[in-house]
Design an enzyme around this catalytic site. Sequence first.
Site, PDB file in Angstrom:
ATOM      1  N   ASP A 207       0.847  -1.345  -0.120  1.00  0.00           N
ATOM      2  CA  ASP A 207       0.049   0.146   0.063  1.00  0.00           C
ATOM      3  C   ASP A 207       0.846   1.273   0.020  1.00  0.00           C
ATOM      4  O   ASP A 207       0.357   2.343   0.204  1.00  0.00           O
ATOM      5  CB  ASP A 207      -1.082   0.013   1.228  1.00  0.00           C
ATOM      6  CG  ASP A 207      -0.453  -0.906   2.296  1.00  0.00           C
ATOM      7  OD1 ASP A 207       0.663  -1.148   2.529  1.00  0.00           O
ATOM      8  OD2 ASP A 207      -1.513  -1.380   2.974  1.00  0.00           O
ATOM      9  N   LYS A 348     -15.181  -2.185   3.614  1.00  0.00           N
ATOM     10  CA  LYS A 348     -14.508  -2.797   2.266  1.00  0.00           C
ATOM     11  C   LYS A 348     -15.655  -3.055   1.579  1.00  0.00           C
ATOM     12  O   LYS A 348     -16.542  -4.159   1.627  1.00  0.00           O
ATOM     13  CB  LYS A 348     -13.128  -3.996   2.531  1.00  0.00           C
ATOM     14  CG  LYS A 348     -12.215  -3.500   3.362  1.00  0.00           C
ATOM     15  CD  LYS A 348     -11.321  -4.629   3.649  1.00  0.00           C
ATOM     16  CE  LYS A 348     -10.044  -4.376   4.015  1.00  0.00           C
ATOM     17  NZ  LYS A 348      -9.313  -5.528   4.819  1.00  0.00           N
TER      18      LYS A 348
HETATM   19  P1  PGA Z   1      -6.458  -6.482   2.730  1.00  0.00           P
HETATM   20  O1  PGA Z   1      -5.575  -5.576   3.745  1.00  0.00           O
HETATM   21  O2  PGA Z   1      -6.781  -5.665   1.778  1.00  0.00           O
HETATM   22  O3  PGA Z   1      -5.015  -7.387   2.284  1.00  0.00           O
HETATM   23  O4  PGA Z   1      -7.286  -7.283   3.527  1.00  0.00           O
HETATM   24  C1  PGA Z   1      -6.117  -4.269   4.108  1.00  0.00           C
HETATM   25  C2  PGA Z   1      -6.491  -4.252   5.379  1.00  0.00           C
HETATM   26  O5  PGA Z   1      -6.227  -5.071   6.269  1.00  0.00           O
HETATM   27  O6  PGA Z   1      -6.919  -3.208   6.065  1.00  0.00           O
HETATM   28 ZN    ZN Z   2      -7.280  -4.237   8.056  1.00  0.00          ZN
END
Ligand code: PGA
Ligand code: ZN
Length: 439
Positions: A207, A348
């Site tokens: 990221d 998400k």
């Molecule tokens: P991931 O990580 O998209 O790999 O799940 C993002 C997070 O843990 O916030």
């Molecule tokens: Zn997370």
Amino acid sequence: AITKIKARQILDSKGIPTVEVDMYTNKGMFRAAAPSGDLDKIYERSELRDGDKGKYLGNSVSKAVRNINEKIAEALIGMDPTLQSQIDHTIMDLDKTESKAELGVNAMLAVSMAACKAGAAEKEVLLCKHIADLSGQSGLILPVPAITVISGGKHAGNNLAAQEIMILPVGANTFEEAMQMGSETYYHLKAIILEKYGSIGCNVGEDGGLAPNITDFREALDLVKEAINRAGCNGRIKMAMDVAATNFCVGNKYDMDFKSPDKSGQVFKTGEEMAEMYAQLCTVIYFVCQTIQFVSIEDPFDRNDWLHTKAFTDLGLCQVVGDHLLSSDPKRLERAIDEASCNGLLLKINQVGTVTDAIEVAKQAKDGNWGVVISHRSGETEDSFIADLAVGLATGQIKAGAPCRGERVAKYNQLLRIEEELGEQAVYAGENWRSPEIL
Ligand code: PGA
Ligand code: ZN
């Protein structure tokens, strides 16, 4: 009306296949792509991958693409793109499984987001405004960005167990100023890391956060604190961390050195010891240095460690956000709200599957007086949909990675555009990042 839908396989920021959709209406073509997170998503809805080891090591998505081009397209052609919830229910009804493994959440989400963009164009309003209308939200609010500055965990090749250390420029007056503060702090941090750990420490994670080879959480936070000071942002930037502790929970202990190949430095901590360490981080940093506070922690314990999560939340030291713990699942969220296990939802969109479901789960969290963080995934695309989602839902918080790397800044850049477009009416959440509605 929707006249044509065409899906294809593209690559995400990790080089892994994902689904992209072009939706056509009388107003033009609207494109969206699904993000993807780390593997082992047991409480999330399921992506559909081909599993053919001869193609992208099993990760190609031609079945999901075909599901869109055949099943979903047939069901949606002719529908009014402004009717988001009807569209989403139609998609959901095509797959009767609870996990949505048949159609694939990657297929559903890409279509749902494309429809949302088409709906905004149909109404001739900004995407964020359309989302606000869909959710019954009156004000548009620019979120405080939780900008990743240090990467670790499964997202980077260093030894740090925690996945992300973030900065929140709550003291900025505008989103634009927040990004400037964040970017400048990131570059000061890079210089500090270069001085202390050499250029290898300046490699970045998935990221975009810098990845110095340290294991101690306190040491990592101290580096960030120093960078905030150098940037002259003392008092105006707060710190946060996504521990993603599920990734290094072994039995009921936490392996603070889980990435070390020889395991020589293996250090296990119990849940109590982890809680003690977090409490110290909050209080030591808070009391010793009044101006740079540690204000938010995500997944401080394993996704099934409800007990320690609640006990730590009860201390009231900072916002406690559930990501793996909740997986944006309404049932897990309901339990967490009932038991006051934590007080923030990491949302998400690909964990839930459609825009309508994302709006619902955000509302559920807000009704419980929780904070809501709109979040990227480790595997991202150039699609900036979540920027508009954060503004439209007025969550006050967005986590979209470092102030570098195309797929991360795509979101921040869209927020800059939205702020410019809203002009005088633009409101930045700032100090009200946890409850922006009161603005
Ligand atoms: P991931 O990580 O998209 O790999 O799940 C993002 C997070 O843990 O916030
Ligand atoms: Zn997370």
